[in-house]
Design a protein around this motif. Structure first.
Motif, PDB file in Angstrom:
ATOM      1  N   THR A  83       3.578  -7.738   6.033  1.00 29.27           N
ATOM      2  CA  THR A  83       2.983  -6.703   5.183  1.00 29.27           C
ATOM      3  C   THR A  83       4.018  -6.185   4.200  1.00 29.27           C
ATOM      4  O   THR A  83       5.132  -5.838   4.583  1.00 29.27           O
ATOM      5  CB  THR A  83       2.446  -5.536   6.022  1.00 29.27           C
ATOM      6  OG1 THR A  83       1.499  -6.036   6.970  1.00 29.27           O
ATOM      7  CG2 THR A  83       1.780  -4.498   5.148  1.00 29.27           C
ATOM      8  N   SER A  85       4.375  -3.270   1.211  1.00 30.37           N
ATOM      9  CA  SER A  85       3.721  -2.088   0.658  1.00 30.37           C
ATOM     10  C   SER A  85       4.684  -1.340  -0.256  1.00 30.37           C
ATOM     11  O   SER A  85       5.898  -1.436  -0.114  1.00 30.37           O
ATOM     12  CB  SER A  85       3.232  -1.168   1.785  1.00 30.37           C
ATOM     13  OG  SER A  85       4.306  -0.795   2.630  1.00 30.37           O
ATOM     14  N   TYR A 172      -0.571   3.765  -4.118  1.00 31.19           N
ATOM     15  CA  TYR A 172       0.092   2.745  -3.293  1.00 31.19           C
ATOM     16  C   TYR A 172      -0.577   1.389  -3.489  1.00 31.19           C
ATOM     17  O   TYR A 172      -1.693   1.283  -4.014  1.00 31.19           O
ATOM     18  CB  TYR A 172       0.030   3.120  -1.810  1.00 31.19           C
ATOM     19  CG  TYR A 172      -1.368   3.445  -1.311  1.00 31.19           C
ATOM     20  CD1 TYR A 172      -2.274   2.444  -0.955  1.00 31.19           C
ATOM     21  CD2 TYR A 172      -1.792   4.777  -1.205  1.00 31.19           C
ATOM     22  CE1 TYR A 172      -3.545   2.753  -0.513  1.00 31.19           C
ATOM     23  CE2 TYR A 172      -3.054   5.098  -0.763  1.00 31.19           C
ATOM     24  CZ  TYR A 172      -3.938   4.083  -0.422  1.00 31.19           C
ATOM     25  OH  TYR A 172      -5.209   4.393   0.006  1.00 31.19           O
ATOM     26  N   LYS A 174      -0.736  -2.197  -0.847  1.00 30.61           N
ATOM     27  CA  LYS A 174      -0.313  -2.845   0.395  1.00 30.61           C
ATOM     28  C   LYS A 174      -0.938  -4.233   0.461  1.00 30.61           C
ATOM     29  O   LYS A 174      -2.137  -4.392   0.220  1.00 30.61           O
ATOM     30  CB  LYS A 174      -0.738  -2.026   1.614  1.00 30.61           C
ATOM     31  CG  LYS A 174      -0.307  -2.648   2.933  1.00 30.61           C
ATOM     32  CD  LYS A 174      -0.597  -1.724   4.118  1.00 30.61           C
ATOM     33  CE  LYS A 174      -2.080  -1.675   4.444  1.00 30.61           C
ATOM     34  NZ  LYS A 174      -2.345  -0.933   5.697  1.00 30.61           N
ATOM     35  N   SER A 176      -1.282  -7.362   3.088  1.00 29.64           N
ATOM     36  CA  SER A 176      -1.104  -7.821   4.474  1.00 29.64           C
ATOM     37  C   SER A 176      -1.479  -9.298   4.553  1.00 29.64           C
ATOM     38  O   SER A 176      -2.596  -9.677   4.178  1.00 29.64           O
ATOM     39  CB  SER A 176      -1.985  -7.009   5.435  1.00 29.64           C
ATOM     40  OG  SER A 176      -1.607  -5.648   5.418  1.00 29.64           O
TER      41      SER A 176
END
Length: 540
Positions: A83, A85, A172, A174, A176
């Motif tokens: 991940t 971020s 943000y 992110k 994954s």
């Protein structure tokens, strides 16, 4: 008057075809020549470029929040996910849709992210299933896109988007990644951090005001830039580091600096090349043109120039490889740059080939160096383990050792042999690597059944070899075995028995010959490269 009849010429038919890229192309990204650190760098590039695109806005928000731009990389080994971020400005729905289009740069595609490819190619290389979750500052909307590479490539699936409401203060992105195609070994993680620290050293180092442009973490541990280099000084005390003159080739400008390290190493030498403040090629495989560093490959010769001469080149505007790990020079750009650097580094190269001494000639090793080395070894050679090994040392009878060595020779297979050296008319050395046992000797020298054949059998399972990571250390280890074997063989021929002092004396001659051979070969390579670069004109 006769009428002239002109035949009509039919218009030329135009046929066209559209060059399209099918969905299966994304599955082929798994075969790109990425390394893990350069693949991860694609995501860091996007995060940092996003901040640059909206610098005044996001910098003020981060200042109020009391935190720098932060990029976090988390490798969840048990669940096999990776991940990435960040707390940059985030993306709107339309930004996210645009970001998922391959090789279609958006208005924000500039600087480090100008090709519109990185996130997609890197994510597909790392894993077959990835999810992007993002929220643009002030939007109050979190959008999630789910990419199933196999379903898109082979079943025509689309990328579903979902939305949920969040605070308008959130910002943000992110990513994954699961169904990992690459396994990140524990021992590789420090290497990944070292590379990333070098790649983004300009972002990670504090400014004069003490502020950093980015904080980068890997599994919660902060990734640090390389330590400031320990520069050598000339006899008058002047630091051996200076800025390069500005150089322009085909309208592209090159800046940077060069220096000579006080204590170098092969992986620290060479030129690190940066574009848009991000390293393209550098530590520990920096660019080492043979006209300066010698050698016949990209690593340069293993000499003091390669170990001590270093520098940074800022080359904005040049093409780079798909994986952003190599500058792609065009036309005569590379040749022009090499000529420029030869002139700029001439005095530093000459200085790097020697070390200051007390007037009794040039010495590669100083007393201080050897003193430091011995001091570092103090704990190793006086450790409880070493004392135990010496105190409890016993030797089997010579006939038992010889029998064991002969058995190892009998157990060799054709696959174990890695090479043969025909050193003298009466001496052939066969080198083999056999995974014998962690309890067997690290190496044995065994005469073969034929006269003049000597076998060097290296035990690949010996625990000592697990401590050798650097290629140079392993190479030196194997070379020393061969020197020892040859010295013992020749000594036994000269004095009918092996005497340790005689072996060391003969090996001394071999080592001197090796040093002379390396120096001559390096000089020849540099001379040839110089002649090729300057049209046959070499210095005398």
């Amino acid at each position: 008057m006769t009428d002239v009849v002109t035949a009509e010429v039919p218009e030329k038919e135009v046929h066209e075809a559209e060059l399209t890229v099918g969905p299966r192309a994304i599955d082929a990204y798994a075969r790109l020549s990425y390394t893990m650190w350069f693949a991860l760098g694609e995501f860091v590039d996007n995060s940092t470029q996003s901040r640059l695109n909206y610098g005044n806005l996001i910098d003020e928000v981060l200042r109020v929040e009391g935190q720098p731009l932060t990029v976090s990389i988390v490798h969840d080994r048990p669940n096999k996910t990776l991940t990435i971020s960040d707390n940059s400005i985030g993306m709107s729905k339309m930004d996210l849709i645009a970001a998922l289009r391959i090789a279609q740069p958006t208005p924000d595609s500039k600087g480090r992210s100008k090709y519109g490819m990185g996130m997609k190619t890197a994510a597909c290389w790392i894993g077959a299933y990835w999810v992007v979750t993002t929220c643009e500052l002030g939007s109050g909307e979190e959008w999630t896109a789910t990419v199933d590479v196999d379903a898109i490539a082979n079943r025509g699936a689309k990328v579903p988007l979902t939305m949920r409401n969040v605070s308008r203060d959130e910002h943000y992105t992110k990513i994954s990644i699961s169904k990992l195609r690459r396994v990140i070994q524990t021992r590789s993680e420090q290497t990944i951090k070292d590379y990333l620290g070098s790649m983004y050293m300009f972002d990670l180092r504090p400014s004069e005001s003490g502020q950093v442009e980015m904080k980068l973490t890997y599994n919660g541990e902060e990734v640090l830039p390389p330590q400031e280099s320990d520069w050598d000084t000339d006899p008058s005390g002047i630091v051996m580091k200076r800025d390069l003159s500005t150089f322009t080739v085909d309208g592209k400008t090159i800046n940077g600096w060069i220096g000579v390290l006080r204590k170098g190493g092969r992986k620290y030498g060479g030129f690190s090349m940066f574009q848009n403040g991000r390293q393209i090629q550098g530590y520990p495989t920096a660019w080492k043109p043979s006209v300066i560093f010698g050698g016949v490959d990209d690593e340069g010769a293993n000499n003091l120039i390669t170990q001590r001469v270093t520098g940074v080149l800022l080359l904005d505007g040049f093409g780079v490889s798909h994986t952003k790990d190599k500058v792609l020079f065009e036309g005569e750009e590379e040749e022009a740059l090499e000529k420029f650097l030869v002139e700029q580094t001439k005095d530093y190269v000459e200085y790097a080939k020697s070390r200051r001494s007390s007037g009794r000639g040039v010495a590669k090793w100083s007393r201080d160096q050897v003193r430091d080395l011995v001091k570092d070894m103090q704990s190793e050679f006086t450790s409880a383990e070493m004392k135990d090994a010496l105190a409890s040392a016993t030797l089997p009878p010579p006939e038992i050792i010889m029998a064991n060595n002969q058995q190892q020779l009998l157990n060799l297979t054709a696959e174990d042999e890695v090479g043969r050296l025909n050193i003298l008319p009466e001496l052939q050395v066969n080198i083999s690597v056999k995974e014998t046992s962690q309890y067997e000797p690290h190496v044995v020298f065994v005469p073969g059944s034929q006269a003049g054949v000597l076998h060097v059998i290296i035990n690949g399972l010996h625990p000592y070899y697990q401590t050798l990571e650097a290629k140079d250390a392993i190479a030196e280890c194997v070379q020393q075995y061969i020197f020892d074997a040859v010295a013992e063989f020749k000594t036994s021929k000269l004095i009918a028995r092996v005497n340790p002092d005689s072996v060391r004396n003969l090996k001394n001659g071999l080592l001197r010959a090796r040093a002379e051979q390396l120096a001559n070969a390096d000089a020849e390579v540099r001379a040839q490269a110089t002649a090729g670069l300057f049209g046959g004109q070499t210095e005398t």
